[in-house]
Write a protein that holds these residues in place. Structure first.
Motif, PDB file in Angstrom:
ATOM      1  N   ILE A 183      32.522  57.949  34.738  1.00 39.70           N
ATOM      2  CA  ILE A 183      32.745  56.570  34.300  1.00 39.70           C
ATOM      3  C   ILE A 183      33.876  55.992  35.140  1.00 39.70           C
ATOM      4  O   ILE A 183      34.956  56.582  35.226  1.00 39.70           O
ATOM      5  CB  ILE A 183      33.077  56.501  32.794  1.00 39.70           C
ATOM      6  N   GLU A 184      33.551  54.868  35.818  1.00 35.29           N
ATOM      7  CA  GLU A 184      34.480  54.345  36.819  1.00 35.29           C
ATOM      8  C   GLU A 184      34.965  52.953  36.496  1.00 35.29           C
ATOM      9  O   GLU A 184      34.225  52.124  35.958  1.00 35.29           O
ATOM     10  CB  GLU A 184      33.765  54.231  38.182  1.00 35.29           C
ATOM     11  N   GLU A 185      36.150  52.694  36.951  1.00 33.73           N
ATOM     12  CA  GLU A 185      36.705  51.340  36.986  1.00 33.73           C
ATOM     13  C   GLU A 185      35.772  50.449  37.808  1.00 33.73           C
ATOM     14  O   GLU A 185      35.241  50.875  38.834  1.00 33.73           O
ATOM     15  CB  GLU A 185      38.085  51.469  37.673  1.00 33.73           C
ATOM     16  N   GLU A 190      33.794  42.792  48.454  1.00 31.75           N
ATOM     17  CA  GLU A 190      32.533  42.724  49.182  1.00 31.75           C
ATOM     18  C   GLU A 190      32.186  44.135  49.649  1.00 31.75           C
ATOM     19  O   GLU A 190      33.041  44.860  50.142  1.00 31.75           O
ATOM     20  CB  GLU A 190      32.648  41.761  50.368  1.00 31.75           C
ATOM     21  N   GLU A 191      30.889  44.480  49.505  1.00 33.61           N
ATOM     22  CA  GLU A 191      30.466  45.827  49.895  1.00 33.61           C
ATOM     23  C   GLU A 191      30.003  45.865  51.335  1.00 33.61           C
ATOM     24  O   GLU A 191      29.369  44.928  51.819  1.00 33.61           O
ATOM     25  CB  GLU A 191      29.280  46.253  49.026  1.00 33.61           C
ATOM     26  N   ALA A 192      30.292  46.964  51.999  1.00 31.70           N
ATOM     27  CA  ALA A 192      29.748  47.197  53.340  1.00 31.70           C
ATOM     28  C   ALA A 192      29.660  48.694  53.566  1.00 31.70           C
ATOM     29  O   ALA A 192      30.313  49.476  52.868  1.00 31.70           O
ATOM     30  CB  ALA A 192      30.637  46.556  54.405  1.00 31.70           C
ATOM     31  N   VAL A 281      33.211  53.556  47.482  1.00 27.24           N
ATOM     32  CA  VAL A 281      32.266  53.468  46.363  1.00 27.24           C
ATOM     33  C   VAL A 281      31.474  54.766  46.272  1.00 27.24           C
ATOM     34  O   VAL A 281      31.320  55.347  45.209  1.00 27.24           O
ATOM     35  CB  VAL A 281      31.297  52.277  46.525  1.00 27.24           C
ATOM     36  N   GLU A 282      30.967  55.216  47.406  1.00 21.57           N
ATOM     37  CA  GLU A 282      30.161  56.438  47.404  1.00 21.57           C
ATOM     38  C   GLU A 282      30.006  56.958  48.818  1.00 21.57           C
ATOM     39  O   GLU A 282      30.193  56.233  49.791  1.00 21.57           O
ATOM     40  CB  GLU A 282      28.761  56.148  46.855  1.00 21.57           C
ATOM     41  N   TYR A 283      29.653  58.241  48.892  1.00 19.41           N
ATOM     42  CA  TYR A 283      29.217  58.823  50.158  1.00 19.41           C
ATOM     43  C   TYR A 283      27.741  59.156  50.064  1.00 19.41           C
ATOM     44  O   TYR A 283      27.244  59.560  49.005  1.00 19.41           O
ATOM     45  CB  TYR A 283      29.949  60.139  50.436  1.00 19.41           C
TER      46      TYR A 283
HETATM   47  P1  AMP Z   1      26.216  53.924  44.230  1.00 21.51           P
HETATM   48  O1  AMP Z   1      24.899  54.588  43.971  1.00 21.51           O
HETATM   49  O2  AMP Z   1      27.420  54.744  43.863  1.00 21.51           O
HETATM   50  O3  AMP Z   1      26.292  53.303  45.593  1.00 21.51           O
HETATM   51  O4  AMP Z   1      26.240  52.639  43.285  1.00 21.51           O
HETATM   52  C1  AMP Z   1      25.253  51.655  43.407  1.00 21.51           C
HETATM   53  C2  AMP Z   1      25.886  50.301  43.441  1.00 21.51           C
HETATM   54  O5  AMP Z   1      26.644  50.084  42.258  1.00 21.51           O
HETATM   55  C3  AMP Z   1      26.900  50.132  44.565  1.00 21.51           C
HETATM   56  O6  AMP Z   1      26.295  49.778  45.760  1.00 21.51           O
HETATM   57  C4  AMP Z   1      27.769  49.032  44.006  1.00 21.51           C
HETATM   58  O7  AMP Z   1      27.153  47.767  44.182  1.00 21.51           O
HETATM   59  C5  AMP Z   1      27.787  49.329  42.556  1.00 21.51           C
HETATM   60  N1  AMP Z   1      28.987  50.106  42.193  1.00 21.51           N
HETATM   61  C6  AMP Z   1      29.103  51.445  42.169  1.00 21.51           C
HETATM   62  N2  AMP Z   1      30.342  51.822  41.789  1.00 21.51           N
HETATM   63  C7  AMP Z   1      31.027  50.683  41.565  1.00 21.51           C
HETATM   64  C8  AMP Z   1      32.362  50.386  41.126  1.00 21.51           C
HETATM   65  N3  AMP Z   1      33.217  51.362  40.809  1.00 21.51           N
HETATM   66  N4  AMP Z   1      32.696  49.089  41.006  1.00 21.51           N
HETATM   67  C9  AMP Z   1      31.833  48.095  41.273  1.00 21.51           C
HETATM   68  N5  AMP Z   1      30.569  48.298  41.682  1.00 21.51           N
HETATM   69  C10 AMP Z   1      30.160  49.578  41.820  1.00 21.51           C
END
Ligand code: AMP
Ligand code: GLY
Length: 420
Positions: A183-185, A190-192, A281-283
């Motif tokens: 569970i995340e904050e 903007e995403e890239a 956000v993720e790898y």
């Molecule tokens: P992920 O599979 O982790 O990339 O999550 C899918 C999408 O959820 C991401 O591309 C973000 O748009 C959104 N997302 C994931 N984690 C967060 C976060 N902590 N805060 C805001 N948006 C998030």
């Protein structure tokens, strides 16, 4: 060199396309490949997740180098099996692939190396997870720990959505992948995406991209695997990229090496960027799909040299030759995608399109039956163009899209709107 690419999507078609242009490439195989790759590679019926079968194929066909496209074979240890058999391989070990296969593991690595990311907590029981959600409030993000085909993330704007997501995930909606939730904050910005080759020690950026995850124009509708992408990503400036390398990427690679599980392959980092500060956000442990298509269009034949240098741990000697160019890809998907859709509908006009270093229609889900091109998946074609500006790349891509006659398909008309 005899080369085998594992996978069957648009990502792998673009890899095959770029690799085939390099004079070092002799025989080229794709397993299982698709109708678009047939002109460039011999497509072979081989299960990419069956490591022993892939090793046997490499022995039979004298394959010198294997490029693993998707995450599933990586998580299943196919790169380990190949390396153990002495086959030069591009792609991380199963242990290193945990950076994608487990969100909790990635958080642990971020903690260990102080990489900026969202604050979080991990739970295996619904009671404490819901108490945490109540205490934190919405918006908040609930993630299944394991691989859930991109569906294991709920960005909850209300408390109720968050509580429901906890119940769903810990209630078994994603099977073992949801046995634990992170569970995340909620991060704003903007995403890239940033793509970095790593040989375990040296990290070499190979491009930035932004994609469009929602199915419909205006970023509306359900989440998909990606409806289009462009490179470079304007928000990922050189300064932001340098900061990301220093605070997130190199520390991650150093931490993985320190743990005895060096990261060897392409690291696909998703960032949230606010006020010039990137947070992770993720790898992912593979190229993005369709982000790979725009990267390959920009990098071209040098990709093979870069992939081999990664596998041979020679990245310190390598540089990337950048042109001051832009690329865009538009995904044509079957009506209904990402929900239910028909397969086997006839697509016309693709053969008449030029295939050049500036325009390629990569196939993601097609098959050829009696000379006809048929749809064979949700995301079906990736019309990809390069230009001196993002506007030029976009015009060229959409002009080509207009030549394709596929009544049962759709695409977004606004790819790149954020950059334009
Ligand atoms: P992920 O599979 O982790 O990339 O999550 C899918 C999408 O959820 C991401 O591309 C973000 O748009 C959104 N997302 C994931 N984690 C967060 C976060 N902590 N805060 C805001 N948006 C998030
Ligand atoms: N386009 C998103 C992904 O490849 O994960």
């Amino acid at each position: 060199m005899n080369i085998l690419v594992l996978g069957s999507g648009g990502r792998e078609h673009s890899l095959v396309w770029a690799i085939s242009q390099n004079p070092k490439c002799d025989a080229l195989f794709a397993a299982p490949g698709n109708a678009g790759m047939e002109a460039l590679a011999e497509c072979v019926a081989l299960d990419p997740e069956d490591g022993e079968a892939v090793v046997q194929f490499c022995a039979d066909e004298a394959v010198d180098f294997v490029v693993v496209g998707p995450e599933a074979p990586l998580a299943a240890g196919v790169a380990d099996t190949l390396r153990a058999a002495g086959v030069l391989t591009f792609g991380p070990s199963a242990a290193a692939a945990r950076l994608e296969a487990s969100k909790a593991f990635t958080k642990e690595i971020c903690d260990a190396c102080d990489a900026p990311t969202a604050g979080y907590a991990r739970f295996t029981e619904a009671g404490p997870a819901k108490a945490y959600v109540q205490a934190q409030g919405a918006p908040i993000v609930i993630k299944a720990d394991g691989l859930a085909a991109g569906k294991g993330v709920v960005v909850a704007m209300t408390l109720q959505e968050a509580l429901d997501a906890v119940d769903d995930m810990l209630g078994g909606a994603f099977g073992a992948a949801g046995a634990e939730v992170v569970i995340e904050e909620f991060m704003e910005g903007e995403e890239a995406s940033f793509f970095i080759l790593s040989d375990g020690k040296t990290a070499l950026p190979v491009g930035t991209a932004q994609d469009h995850k929602r199915a419909f124009d205006g970023d509306e509708g359900p989440n998909t695997g990606g409806m289009g992408a462009y490179s470079p990503a304007p928000v990922l400036t050189d300064a932001v990229a340098a900061r990301a390398m220093e605070t997130i990427i190199q520390p991650t690679i150093d931490e993985m090496a320190k743990r005895g599980t060096p990261y060897e392959g392409v690291l696909y980092a998703g960032f949230m960027i606010k006020d010039g500060m990137p947070r992770l956000v993720e790898y992912n442990v593979r190229f993005g799909d369709p982000e790979c298509q725009v990267l390959m269009m920009r990098l071209g034949a040098q990709v093979l040299d870069l992939l081999i240098a990664t596998a041979e741990k020679r990245l310190a000697d390598m540089t990337v030759n950048w042109a001051d160019d832009h690329a865009m890809t538009v995904v044509l998907a079957a009506d209904g995608y990402p929900g239910d859709y028909a397969k086997g509908t006839v697509i016309k006009g693709v053969e008449a399109l030029p295939q050049t270093v500036d325009l390629m229609t990569f196939h993601a889900g097609t098959k050829r039956v009696d000379g006809q091109l048929l749809s064979n998946g949700g995301r079906v074609l990736n019309v990809t163009a390069r230009g001196a500006s993002i506007e030029a790349a976009r015009s060229a891509a959409y002009e080509a899209v207009d030549q394709i006659n596929w009544p049962e398909g759709f695409c977004r008309k606004d790819i790149g709107w954020r950059a334009l």
